[in-house]
Design an enzyme around this catalytic site. Structure first.
Site, mmCIF file in Angstrom:
data_model
loop_
_atom_site.group_PDB
_atom_site.id
_atom_site.type_symbol
_atom_site.label_atom_id
_atom_site.label_comp_id
_atom_site.label_asym_id
_atom_site.label_seq_id
_atom_site.Cartn_x
_atom_site.Cartn_y
_atom_site.Cartn_z
ATOM 1 N N GLY A 1 22.267 42.564 18.269
ATOM 2 C CA GLY A 1 21.009 43.031 18.828
ATOM 3 C C GLY A 1 20.254 41.874 19.454
ATOM 4 N N CYS A 2 19.334 42.192 20.345
ATOM 5 C CA CYS A 2 18.606 41.138 21.058
ATOM 6 C C CYS A 2 17.700 40.341 20.125
ATOM 7 C CB CYS A 2 17.807 41.733 22.212
ATOM 8 S SG CYS A 2 16.769 43.154 21.758
ATOM 9 N N TYR A 3 16.895 41.032 19.331
ATOM 10 C CA TYR A 3 16.006 40.326 18.408
ATOM 11 C C TYR A 3 16.781 39.482 17.385
ATOM 12 C CZ TYR A 3 12.079 43.313 19.979
ATOM 13 O OH TYR A 3 11.102 43.945 20.706
ATOM 14 N N THR B 1 19.621 38.089 17.639
ATOM 15 C CA THR B 1 20.235 36.924 18.279
ATOM 16 C C THR B 1 19.305 35.720 18.188
ATOM 17 O OG1 THR B 1 21.596 38.257 19.790
ATOM 18 C CG2 THR B 1 21.104 35.985 20.459
#
Length: 310
Positions: A121-123, A125
């Site tokens: 997921g972006c967060y 990462t």
């Protein structure tokens, strides 16, 4: 057309992440992307046939649909393609490899050897990149109370959010996930090696893409009372030589905006600190559609297909 081209099917290529992956793969000469007819996108038989004819499948689907696609691939047995799943469905599954190549030394080879990779997921990462090296180095206890704050561009929020922002009907800034059960929390905790569940407070701003993830710390509560420079040095040592992750000095004006890495697969880490006050804020900057989604997926695809690093 070269017979050595690797073939890829993006199951769910019409969504934001799928389109981003397709655009990035257009610049990779070693691959060819095969598409299914629009009217057959939900046809299990047609999708299974596509899977049987490619080297790798990327899943850009809701979680339940991603699980259904994996079941279709399972039916192919030894002929099943490699899979990169961009959904949340398999990120903490023990039989899947987490697709953050920089997670620990040598982990890129684990991704390269894997048949099934869950795209991060972006967060998480940004959060994992900041926290995991400090936990591994013993600077941050695994049971320490951690808070992660983050702001993302609206492109990470799905079709309805994108339409609301582009129509001018969404607020300029909004906190969300205040039930403290955001779907990214399990992977954030697991791969940061945190024993205590962190508090995660995400937010969205009125800009299309870009992300900042921040972790505040009271240094006097940590073992040995490390200085901000100690945290910086631990991060710098961990990512030395990395192609995509950079550990940089804190900005002199104490400011950081979220959009500087848009359209790249880069991730920047910084430690902002005040030694006299015994406080620090760890900050990660990335493109939520780049290293936080499509960029990471293409990085994983390259590793899994044995292609050179971009």
């Amino acid at each position: 057309m070269s017979q050595n081209l690797k073939s890829i099917f993006i199951d769910g290529e019409a969504g934001t992440t799928g389109l981003g992956i397709r655009d990035r793969l257009a610049a990779v000469p070693e691959v060819v992307v095969k598409s299914i007819a629009p009217e057959k996108r939900k046809d299990p038989g047609a999708r299974k046939e596509m899977m049987a004819g490619v080297d790798l499948v990327v899943l850009c689907l809701p979680d339940d649909a991603a699980k259904e696609s994996v079941a279709l691939a399972d039916e192919l047995g030894a002929q099943a393609p490699k899979i990169v799943d961009a959904s949340t469905a398999h990120r903490v599954a023990p039989d899947w490899t987490y697709g953050f190549a920089e997670l620990e030394p040598g982990f890129a080879q684990k991704v390269a050897n894997a048949n099934r990779v869950s795209n991060p997921g972006c967060y998480p990462t940004g959060g994992i990149a900041l926290l995991r090296p400090l936990v591994d180095a013993g600077l941050l206890p695994s049971d320490h109370p951690i808070t992660v704050n983050a702001v993302s561009g609206y492109s990470g929020g799905g079709k309805a959010m994108i339409e609301a922002y582009e129509a001018g009907t969404a607020p300029d800034f909004e906190l969300y996930g205040l039930g403290l059960k955001h779907k990214h929390l399990p992977e954030l905790q697991l791969y940061s090696r945190l024993e205590r569940r962190p508090i995660f407070v995400p937010s969205v701003g009125n800009f299309r893409q870009g992300m900042l993830v921040s972790v505040p710390l009271h240094l006097e509560t940590l073992p040995g009372k490390p200085k901000p420079a100690d945290l910086h040095e631990a991060l710098a040592a961990r990512y030395a030589g990395s192609s995509f992750v950079s550990v940089l000095p804190a900005t002199g004006d104490g400011k950081l905006e979220p959009e500087a890495l848009n359209d790249t697969n880069k991730l920047e880490l910084r430690v902002f600190g005040n030694e006299d006050l015994g406080q620090a804020v760890l900050v990660a900057r990335l493109d939520n559609l780049g290293k936080g989604a499509s960029g990471a997926a293409v990085q994983n695809i390259r590793l899994m297909l044995g292609l050179p690093e971009a």
